[in-house]
Enzyme design. Sequence first.
Site, PDB file in Angstrom:
ATOM      1  N   GLY A  19       0.926  -6.927  -7.348  1.00 29.48           N
ATOM      2  CA  GLY A  19       2.167  -6.159  -7.414  1.00 29.48           C
ATOM      3  C   GLY A  19       2.882  -6.157  -8.752  1.00 29.48           C
ATOM      4  N   ASN A  21       2.604  -3.811 -10.952  1.00 26.43           N
ATOM      5  CA  ASN A  21       3.097  -2.436 -11.099  1.00 26.43           C
ATOM      6  C   ASN A  21       4.316  -2.204 -10.212  1.00 26.43           C
ATOM      7  OD1 ASN A  21       1.478  -0.509 -12.898  1.00 26.43           O
ATOM      8  ND2 ASN A  21      -0.132  -1.673 -11.861  1.00 26.43           N
ATOM      9  N   ASN A 111      -0.944   7.903  -7.762  1.00 26.33           N
ATOM     10  CA  ASN A 111      -1.677   6.631  -7.864  1.00 26.33           C
ATOM     11  C   ASN A 111      -1.904   6.287  -9.328  1.00 26.33           C
ATOM     12  OD1 ASN A 111      -3.369   4.409  -7.029  1.00 26.33           O
ATOM     13  ND2 ASN A 111      -5.150   5.655  -7.531  1.00 26.33           N
ATOM     14  N   HIS A 113      -4.636   4.368 -11.797  1.00 28.51           N
ATOM     15  CA  HIS A 113      -6.028   3.915 -11.782  1.00 28.51           C
ATOM     16  C   HIS A 113      -6.389   3.354 -13.155  1.00 28.51           C
ATOM     17  CE1 HIS A 113     -10.108   3.750 -10.285  1.00 28.51           C
ATOM     18  NE2 HIS A 113     -10.509   4.239 -11.452  1.00 28.51           N
ATOM     19  N   ASP A 149      -9.728   9.086  -6.222  1.00 33.60           N
ATOM     20  CA  ASP A 149      -9.437   9.151  -7.658  1.00 33.60           C
ATOM     21  C   ASP A 149      -9.757  10.517  -8.280  1.00 33.60           C
ATOM     22  OD1 ASP A 149      -8.588   6.485  -7.585  1.00 33.60           O
ATOM     23  OD2 ASP A 149     -10.619   5.757  -7.895  1.00 33.60           O
TER      24      ASP A 149
END
Length: 191
Positions: A19, A21, A111, A113, A149
């Site tokens: 976590g 981010n 998201n 990546h 993705d």
Amino acid sequence: MKKLIGYKIKTAVFISGTGTNLKNLINFSYKKNSPISIDLIISNIKKAKGLNYAKKYKIEKKIINLDNKNKSEKKIINILHKKKIKLVCLAGFMKILSKKFINNFKGKIINIHPSLLPKYKGLNTHKRALENNEKFSGCTVHYVAPKIDSGKIIIQKKIRVSKKDNLKTLRIKVLKIEHKLYPKAIKKILT
Ligand code: GRF
């Protein structure tokens, strides 16, 4: 999706792990010029370290294991609607969301990546980049589409991979730029 003046967009962050981010997005949300507030944290892992930030920052959390995807996703959709969540940020969330779920929140799920997409979709990105002697790596923030993705790219940041880099150093290097890029991506789509 653009933010209304004076209002912050209610945001949920989905996590499965450490976590960093999430923590970074929480700090970003407190900034005056941030277009979001973090109102909900969802984890599929009960022991996810990142869940500690829910307590620390007094943010509501829900643990939903997603073993029964259909039932769990219905539950999540209800919570998101109830809390008037308008943006979902996946941040190290290790479950694949169904097409139905994604279409329910079309254009509102993003998201981060740890690769320069479309290169290295999926898992073990740093390992594969190192094995291929990539000179550059980086990270990407993208809209979530049913194919993993593969959604539209919002923003990317490139870094140089040095000959001395190993899994750990590359992961740390990329995480550092992830923490800059995620807020930047949110600003880009909302302001
Ligand atoms: C990050 O590298 C992110 O790009 C990937 O999973 C990792 C999560 O790290 N999807 P953290 O839990 O935010 O520290």
